[in-house]
Design an enzyme around this catalytic site. Structure first.
Site, mmCIF file in Angstrom:
data_model
loop_
_atom_site.group_PDB
_atom_site.id
_atom_site.type_symbol
_atom_site.label_atom_id
_atom_site.label_comp_id
_atom_site.label_asym_id
_atom_site.label_seq_id
_atom_site.Cartn_x
_atom_site.Cartn_y
_atom_site.Cartn_z
ATOM 1 N N HIS A 119 -11.550 9.718 6.041
ATOM 2 C CA HIS A 119 -11.440 8.313 6.220
ATOM 3 C C HIS A 119 -10.663 8.177 7.854
ATOM 4 O O HIS A 119 -11.204 7.185 8.468
ATOM 5 C CB HIS A 119 -10.243 7.731 5.279
ATOM 6 C CG HIS A 119 -10.012 6.395 5.563
ATOM 7 N ND1 HIS A 119 -10.899 5.391 5.245
ATOM 8 C CD2 HIS A 119 -8.849 5.744 5.759
ATOM 9 C CE1 HIS A 119 -10.313 4.288 5.416
ATOM 10 N NE2 HIS A 119 -8.904 4.400 5.612
ATOM 11 N N ARG A 144 -1.356 9.296 8.724
ATOM 12 C CA ARG A 144 -1.121 7.928 8.845
ATOM 13 C C ARG A 144 -0.863 7.180 7.733
ATOM 14 O O ARG A 144 -1.371 7.225 6.831
ATOM 15 C CB ARG A 144 -2.573 7.295 9.697
ATOM 16 C CG ARG A 144 -2.317 5.773 9.747
ATOM 17 C CD ARG A 144 -3.573 5.464 10.404
ATOM 18 N NE ARG A 144 -4.624 5.585 9.331
ATOM 19 C CZ ARG A 144 -5.288 4.549 8.820
ATOM 20 N NH1 ARG A 144 -4.469 3.421 8.728
ATOM 21 N NH2 ARG A 144 -6.314 4.541 8.052
ATOM 22 N N ARG A 186 -0.934 8.875 1.195
ATOM 23 C CA ARG A 186 -2.350 9.195 0.975
ATOM 24 C C ARG A 186 -2.519 10.635 0.829
ATOM 25 O O ARG A 186 -3.671 11.095 0.244
ATOM 26 C CB ARG A 186 -3.268 8.730 2.195
ATOM 27 C CG ARG A 186 -3.707 7.485 2.028
ATOM 28 C CD ARG A 186 -4.652 6.965 3.008
ATOM 29 N NE ARG A 186 -4.600 5.466 2.933
ATOM 30 C CZ ARG A 186 -4.881 4.480 3.675
ATOM 31 N NH1 ARG A 186 -5.411 5.196 4.750
ATOM 32 N NH2 ARG A 186 -4.955 3.556 3.628
ATOM 33 N N HIS A 192 -9.097 9.586 2.466
ATOM 34 C CA HIS A 192 -8.650 8.250 1.756
ATOM 35 C C HIS A 192 -8.828 8.990 0.166
ATOM 36 O O HIS A 192 -9.989 9.131 -0.122
ATOM 37 C CB HIS A 192 -9.723 7.040 1.684
ATOM 38 C CG HIS A 192 -9.067 5.990 1.414
ATOM 39 N ND1 HIS A 192 -9.029 5.451 0.173
ATOM 40 C CD2 HIS A 192 -8.376 4.905 2.078
ATOM 41 C CE1 HIS A 192 -8.405 4.511 -0.111
ATOM 42 N NE2 HIS A 192 -7.882 4.016 1.271
ATOM 43 N N GLU A 235 0.865 -1.138 0.031
ATOM 44 C CA GLU A 235 0.080 0.028 -0.158
ATOM 45 C C GLU A 235 0.848 1.123 -0.027
ATOM 46 O O GLU A 235 2.100 1.155 0.222
ATOM 47 C CB GLU A 235 -0.864 -0.024 1.257
ATOM 48 C CG GLU A 235 -1.908 -1.186 1.221
ATOM 49 C CD GLU A 235 -3.163 -0.907 2.393
ATOM 50 O OE1 GLU A 235 -4.105 -1.046 2.084
ATOM 51 O OE2 GLU A 235 -2.645 -1.059 3.462
HETATM 52 P P1 FAD Z 1 -14.032 1.178 15.743
HETATM 53 O O1 FAD Z 1 -13.576 0.060 15.202
HETATM 54 O O2 FAD Z 1 -14.325 2.382 15.066
HETATM 55 O O3 FAD Z 1 -14.940 0.917 16.911
HETATM 56 C C1 FAD Z 1 -15.659 1.993 17.697
HETATM 57 C C2 FAD Z 1 -16.580 1.351 18.630
HETATM 58 O O4 FAD Z 1 -16.769 2.409 19.765
HETATM 59 C C3 FAD Z 1 -17.758 0.755 18.001
HETATM 60 O O5 FAD Z 1 -17.964 -0.505 18.528
HETATM 61 C C4 FAD Z 1 -18.889 1.947 18.504
HETATM 62 O O6 FAD Z 1 -20.105 1.299 18.495
HETATM 63 C C5 FAD Z 1 -18.268 2.519 19.841
HETATM 64 N N1 FAD Z 1 -18.878 3.427 20.201
HETATM 65 C C6 FAD Z 1 -18.311 4.711 19.690
HETATM 66 N N2 FAD Z 1 -18.865 5.979 20.529
HETATM 67 C C7 FAD Z 1 -19.270 5.141 21.455
HETATM 68 C C8 FAD Z 1 -20.142 5.518 22.740
HETATM 69 N N3 FAD Z 1 -20.475 7.042 22.832
HETATM 70 N N4 FAD Z 1 -20.689 4.730 23.654
HETATM 71 C C9 FAD Z 1 -20.608 3.213 23.394
HETATM 72 N N5 FAD Z 1 -19.995 2.969 22.225
HETATM 73 C C10 FAD Z 1 -19.418 3.814 21.563
HETATM 74 N N6 FAD Z 1 -7.178 0.481 9.093
HETATM 75 C C11 FAD Z 1 -5.857 -0.356 8.994
HETATM 76 O O7 FAD Z 1 -4.819 -0.377 9.519
HETATM 77 N N7 FAD Z 1 -6.114 -1.135 7.756
HETATM 78 C C12 FAD Z 1 -7.249 -1.217 7.028
HETATM 79 O O8 FAD Z 1 -7.191 -2.029 5.929
HETATM 80 C C13 FAD Z 1 -8.060 -0.161 7.253
HETATM 81 N N8 FAD Z 1 -9.180 -0.237 6.275
HETATM 82 C C14 FAD Z 1 -10.176 0.700 6.602
HETATM 83 C C15 FAD Z 1 -11.189 0.756 5.810
HETATM 84 C C16 FAD Z 1 -12.466 1.527 6.125
HETATM 85 C C17 FAD Z 1 -13.699 1.536 4.957
HETATM 86 C C18 FAD Z 1 -12.284 2.410 7.293
HETATM 87 C C19 FAD Z 1 -13.425 3.217 7.641
HETATM 88 C C20 FAD Z 1 -11.296 2.429 8.121
HETATM 89 C C21 FAD Z 1 -10.103 1.535 7.895
HETATM 90 N N9 FAD Z 1 -9.025 1.536 8.549
HETATM 91 C C22 FAD Z 1 -8.069 0.626 8.271
HETATM 92 C C23 FAD Z 1 -9.020 2.250 9.695
HETATM 93 C C24 FAD Z 1 -9.211 1.362 10.987
HETATM 94 O O9 FAD Z 1 -10.240 0.400 10.470
HETATM 95 C C25 FAD Z 1 -9.940 2.181 12.023
HETATM 96 O O10 FAD Z 1 -8.981 3.110 12.334
HETATM 97 C C26 FAD Z 1 -9.728 0.928 13.355
HETATM 98 O O11 FAD Z 1 -10.573 0.161 12.912
HETATM 99 C C27 FAD Z 1 -10.297 1.719 14.376
HETATM 100 O O12 FAD Z 1 -10.584 0.791 15.606
HETATM 101 P P2 FAD Z 1 -11.250 1.154 17.013
HETATM 102 O O13 FAD Z 1 -11.338 -0.014 17.705
HETATM 103 O O14 FAD Z 1 -10.252 2.336 17.345
HETATM 104 O O15 FAD Z 1 -12.662 1.810 16.625
HETATM 105 C C1 SIN Z 2 -7.347 0.687 2.443
HETATM 106 O O1 SIN Z 2 -7.551 -0.656 2.628
HETATM 107 O O2 SIN Z 2 -7.074 1.462 1.605
HETATM 108 C C2 SIN Z 2 -7.543 1.372 3.683
HETATM 109 C C3 SIN Z 2 -6.273 1.039 4.618
HETATM 110 C C4 SIN Z 2 -6.305 1.780 5.834
HETATM 111 O O3 SIN Z 2 -6.971 2.700 6.087
HETATM 112 O O4 SIN Z 2 -5.106 1.936 6.469
#
Ligand code: FAD
Ligand code: SIN
Length: 543
Positions: A359, A394, A298, A252, A130
């Protein structure tokens, strides 16, 4: 009497960060994990590309560290980068031990046998590429890595006797206490809105961890699910924590452009496997912007697309992967192939229309490597936090990695304190005596839309002081209006999210105005140069 019992560790968020912490901490404590929507409704479930990790013999920790520092444009904390990257193989081993079915380099097209479940097989993982990475170092589960990770960790958590998973409960605010012996405040629990009963409950806990994901819903167009309203950042700020680098919102480059495709990402791994960006007339354009062309970091690719769309007045640009065989495309990108097909786009033959979208939130609650915040016994991790890994931009697939490694550290940190920490039960209950039922939902809906449009138009990919000041004036008024409404009406999920969204938007605008340079994801026409010294932008609630 509360529906959610008191607990040793209350984790807000059931994404990669929250579930990893839960599984690690459940070895020595009782853990409750809250999610405001269905458990899967965080960014984790939608992650596509994969997880960056040093696994290949030709690769090295130094190279991954250097690529991260380069993408972060001088603003990463090198110690933190080294800490996290050094533990990347350990994170992958743990995920494999939990049963995450990663794709192997065996191109077995007809079955799931191209997956591994044994740590001894790590060398057979397929590594993709990537932007910003100088090696192939992204492990993945085809193009739906987040789903595979989430489902595996959720299954493990459901099976664990020490873990309680609770859906439909929105954390409202953190309860803290000033104690004579401690210099900073101490977190002792949380107010939680139970959507089933429409009541706010008080949940005492020895430790609270915010794993609520990012704040990309501050923007009109985003790859994120609906709940990404920056709740953790807003709650931590209200409780007295510092936040850092909020101006660095990552856009993104390639979100599917189609009137019926809400928030669908086209993974950067397509470009990693050779897909090229093209203008409507088929000309490639990235060479004019960066030597790394389509695989530049990015910030550069998103700005280049924005520039070309504005120059030509076109609605989108195109991503072309048709040079690969249909078998290769369907094997590596089945999720994207099928989703695009539902919109009449056959990516084995057609170019994919794409636009940049909000993103990832690079800034967040200031933490150390073990998730500690400014408040004792309050932790933050994952996208809600700012550990110093990402700096001004990032690098792809470093986010999930950060979730796992910081969760390991947080669990270790809590394990060392838990025996000397007691639960406080004598806490103030929620007072609803002066509020009425929420009676004007249109106001909430209107302000939600207005904030996101304002942020998209005035605080977007290319900024100016004039536009930022306009946004600041408007957001100040909106915040006052939203606060008045919140103070006089009963809590609903929507008005909680709106209150957080406006606060986080204000923090983004304030940070963007304070940065008098362009760096990484923050580009302003009034200060196009990058200053020689890179400085974090840290805001403190008491300033
Ligand atoms: P999240 O997975 O966003 O979880 C947040 C949680 O908090 C959820 O359960 C939600 O319900 C809960 N929540 C929020 N507010 C409250 C509240 N007030 N009360 C109770 N619950 C609450 N990163 C990579 O490294 N590789 C990738 O391939 C990648 N692809 C991506 C593709 C997409 C489409 C997106 C959107 C992001 C991508 N990212 C990727 C970024 C990465 O997925 C996220 O940064 C990461 O998953 C965040 O994880 P997290 O556990 O911090 O939060
Ligand atoms: C992607 O798959 O392009 C997203 C990866 C990331 O946000 O790290």
């Amino acid at each position: 009497m509360t529906d959610i019992d008191q607990t040793d560790i209350l984790i807000v968020g059931s994404g990669a960060a929250g579930l990893t912490l839960a599984l690690r901490a459940a070895e020595f404590a009782r853990v409750t994990v809250l999610s405001k929507g269905d458990l899967h409704e965080g960014a984790t479930f939608y992650a596509q590309g994969g997880i960056a990790a040093v696994l290949d013999e030709q690769d090295s920790i130094e190279s991954h560290v250097q690529d991260t520092l380069t993408a972060g444009v001088g603003l990463c904390n090198p110690e933190v980068v080294k800490h996290i990257v050094t533990r990347s193989a350990q994170a992958v081993e743990w995920l494999v031990s939990q049963g995450v079915p990663f794709t192997t380099s065996e191109l077995d097209k007809s079955s799931t046998e191209g997956r591994i479940t044994k740590i001894s097989d790590l060398s057979s993982l397929h590594l993709t590429q990537e932007g910003g990475h100088s090696h192939r170092r992204i492990i993945h589960a085809t193009d739906a890595t987040g789903k595979a990770v989430f489902k595996t960790l959720q299954r493990r958590a459901l099976e664990h006797p020490n873990i309680t998973l609770v859906e439909g409960c929105t954390a409202v605010d953190i309860v803290t206490q000033k104690r004579p012996e401690a210099s900073n405040r101490v977190c002792i629990g949380m107010y939680v809105f139970n959507q089933k009963t429409s009541r706010v409950e008080l949940v005492p806990a020895k430790f609270v961890a915010l794993a609520t994901g990012g704040a990309s819903k501050t923007y009109l167009f985003t790859t994120n699910p609906d709940g990404a309203s920056g709740d953790g950042i807003a709650m931590a700020w209200r409780a007295g924590c510092r936040v850092a680098n909020m101006e660095f919102n990552q856009f993104h480059p390639t979100c599917l452009y189609h009137p019926h495709a809400k928030s669908f990402l086209i993974t950067e791994a397509l470009r990693g496997e050779g897909a090229k960006l093209e203008l409507p007339d088929g000309k490639r354009f990235m060479k004019a912007f960066d030597d790394r062309e389509d695989l530049a970091p990015r910030d550069i690719v998103a700005r280049a697309i924005d520039h070309e769309m504005k120059r030509l007045g076109c609605d989108c640009v195109y991503l072309n992967i048709t040079h690969h065989s249909p078998e290769f495309i369907k094997y590596h990108f089945p999720n994207i192939y099928n989703r695009c097909l539902t919109f009449g786009i056959d990516i084995t033959k057609d170019r994919i229309p794409v636009v940049p979208s909000a993103h990832y939130t690079c800034g967040g609650v200031v933490i150390n490597e073990e998730g500690e915040t400014d408040i004792k016994n309050l932790y933050a991790l994952g996208e809600t936090s700012c550990s110093g890994l990402h700096g001004a931009n990032r690098m792809a697939s470093n986010s999930l990695l950060e979730c796992f490694v910081v969760a390991f550290g947080t669990a270790r940190n809590i394990s060392e304190k838990i025996l000397n920490t007691t639960i406080c039960t004598n806490l103030p209950t929620w007072d609803e005596s002066k509020v009425t039922d929420s009676d004007d939902e249109i106001l909430v809906a209107h302000n939600w839309d207005e904030i996101r449009r304002l942020m998209w138009n005035f605080v977007g990919i290319v900024r100016s002081t004039k536009r930022l000041n306009m946004a600041k004036r408007r957001i100040t008024l909106l915040k006052e209006e939203i606060q008045d409404y919140y103070a006089s009406h009963k809590v609903t999920n929507d008005n909680l999210e709106l209150r957080n969204l406006v606060l986080v938007s204000e923090l983004i605008i304030k940070s963007a105005l304070q940065r008098k340079e362009s760096r990484g994801l923050h580009f302003t026409l009034d200060f196009p140069e990058t200053l020689s010294e890179a400085k974090d932008n840290i805001l403190a609630p008491l300033d």
